[in-house]
Design an enzyme around this catalytic site. Structure first.
Site, PDB file in Angstrom:
ATOM      1  N   PRO A  16       0.842  -1.201   0.000  1.00  0.00           N
ATOM      2  CA  PRO A  16       0.000   0.000   0.000  1.00  0.00           C
ATOM      3  C   PRO A  16       0.871   1.243   0.000  1.00  0.00           C
ATOM      4  CG  PRO A  16       0.090  -0.980   2.193  1.00  0.00           C
ATOM      5  CD  PRO A  16       0.792  -1.927   1.278  1.00  0.00           C
ATOM      6  N   ALA A  18       0.415   5.537  -0.291  1.00  0.00           N
ATOM      7  CA  ALA A  18      -0.471   6.693  -0.388  1.00  0.00           C
ATOM      8  C   ALA A  18      -0.198   7.450  -1.682  1.00  0.00           C
ATOM      9  CB  ALA A  18      -0.261   7.614   0.814  1.00  0.00           C
ATOM     10  N   CYS A 100       3.273   2.953   8.455  1.00  0.00           N
ATOM     11  CA  CYS A 100       3.580   4.219   7.791  1.00  0.00           C
ATOM     12  C   CYS A 100       4.449   5.097   8.687  1.00  0.00           C
ATOM     13  CB  CYS A 100       2.286   4.957   7.443  1.00  0.00           C
ATOM     14  SG  CYS A 100       2.583   6.548   6.638  1.00  0.00           S
ATOM     15  N   GLY A 224       6.867  -2.285  -3.216  1.00  0.00           N
ATOM     16  CA  GLY A 224       6.261  -0.959  -3.283  1.00  0.00           C
ATOM     17  C   GLY A 224       6.920  -0.081  -4.310  1.00  0.00           C
TER      18      GLY A 224
END
Length: 338
Positions: A16, A18, A100, A224
């Site tokens: 994931p 952002a 995060c 990522g």
């Protein structure tokens, strides 16, 4: 690799990110070989659920299963409600963000800041797992800082709470993305728990993927930043893991085709104005390291319409194809056709 009742087609998962792992990017990575893709984080604050941003993040129309949605926050009750909300919107797996390192997330004691408070971690995990019937997963870092690595204790809490899989980024919160990821902690966690463990951090080549899987004995790897502008990395790694052989580098025409399709998906998903602006960073990632790309990217950042972006992208890749079929990326921002 299995998460609850969901059996993934391979060991490759999109991390994931952002502003990156929106629906168009997730769909593209799945088409390019990823077994699963986790969404951008969705806030647990229900006051934000009516915003266009949150509604877009909760939009899974046409997305290939399994649909994994990451939620972020620090209040057990709000996170439980957020999990329920996202399941109602189509989420098949709920992922909790405790990894995060961004200051704006950690300053409200969410993300990796939660690793400081193991009792709160426990309350959150039990609350979310109890709230939904879908599998719940967790993403963490190795700890808060180098002196406080508590991934092993967090993993035990997660296992006891009913978490179905645990992703670990091989850095602490304090490290952010500096230095090199370490995999000793991931290996130690994998040896200590019975739930699937996913290794994350600095996995950018087929060889590195194999090394990390073998060293940590992890059940899967999460990729990522290396997928930004290179969604075919999943296909390359999957082929290497299965055969020990490398796929040839993507052809110019293939890269051109993938990027154009990605741009159309972004325009369709975000609309003209936002789509053009979001497309800029993806175009930059796709073309980084290619001959003449610096000037192309500078020009691209000035264009205001999707038509202009598409025309200039066509011109750039047509010129590259005139030299030869394949591209070789070079760190010095140059590329040689081979």
């Amino acid at each position: 690799m299995q998460i609850g009742s969901h059996k993934l087609k391979n060991k490759l998962i999109v991390a994931p990110m952002a502003g990156v792992t929106d629906r168009p990017f997730r769909q593209l990575c799945k088409k390019m070989g990823a077994g699963m893709a986790v969404s951008e984080m969705v806030s647990s604050n229900s006051l934000l659920w009516g915003s266009k941003k949150t509604q877009r993040r909760a939009n899974h129309d046409g997305e290939v299963s399994p649909i994994s949605v990451q939620i972020a926050g620090a209040d057990p009750g709000m996170l439980a409600t957020a999990a329920q909300y996202n399941v109602d919107q189509g989420a098949q797996i709920i992922d909790i963000n405790m990894g995060c390192p961004a200051k704006k997330i950690c300053n409200v004691m969410a993300g990796s800041a939660l690793l400081k408070d193991e009792k709160l971690v426990e309350k959150i995990l039990y609350s979310v797992v109890k709230a939904v019937s879908t599998p719940v997963t967790l993403k963490i870092r190795t700890g808060w800082d180098l002196q406080n690595k508590n991934a092993l204790r967090i993993a035990k809490i997660a296992e006891n709470a009913g978490i179905q899989a645990l992703a670990i980024h091989g850095r602490t919160r304090a490290c952010a993305y500096r230095g090199n990821a370490e995999y000793n902690t991931i290996a130690a966690v994998k040896a200590a728990v019975n739930i699937p463990v996913i290794a994350n951090g600095d996995i950018s080549t087929p060889e590195k993927a194999k090394q990390v899987l073998e060293y940590t004995q992890a059940d899967a790897i999460m990729i990522g930043r290396a997928a930004q502008g290179r969604p075919w990395i999943f296909k390359e790694i999957d082929h290497y893991l299965n055969t020990g052989e490398y796929l040839p580098p993507p052809e110019v025409c293939e890269t051109h085709r993938v990027l154009i399709k990605h741009l159309y998906d972004l325009y369709d998903f975000y609309g003209e104005y936002a789509g053009v602006r979001i497309a800029r960073k993806h175009i930059a990632w796709y073309t980084k390291g290619l001959a003449g790309s610096a000037g192309f990217r500078q020009k691209m950042n000035q264009l205001q319409t999707s038509k202009e972006q598409l025309v200039q992208t066509d011109i750039f890749f047509t010129q590259l194809a005139d030299y030869n079929t394949h591209l070789q990326y070079i760190e010095e921002e140059k590329a040689v056709a081979v």
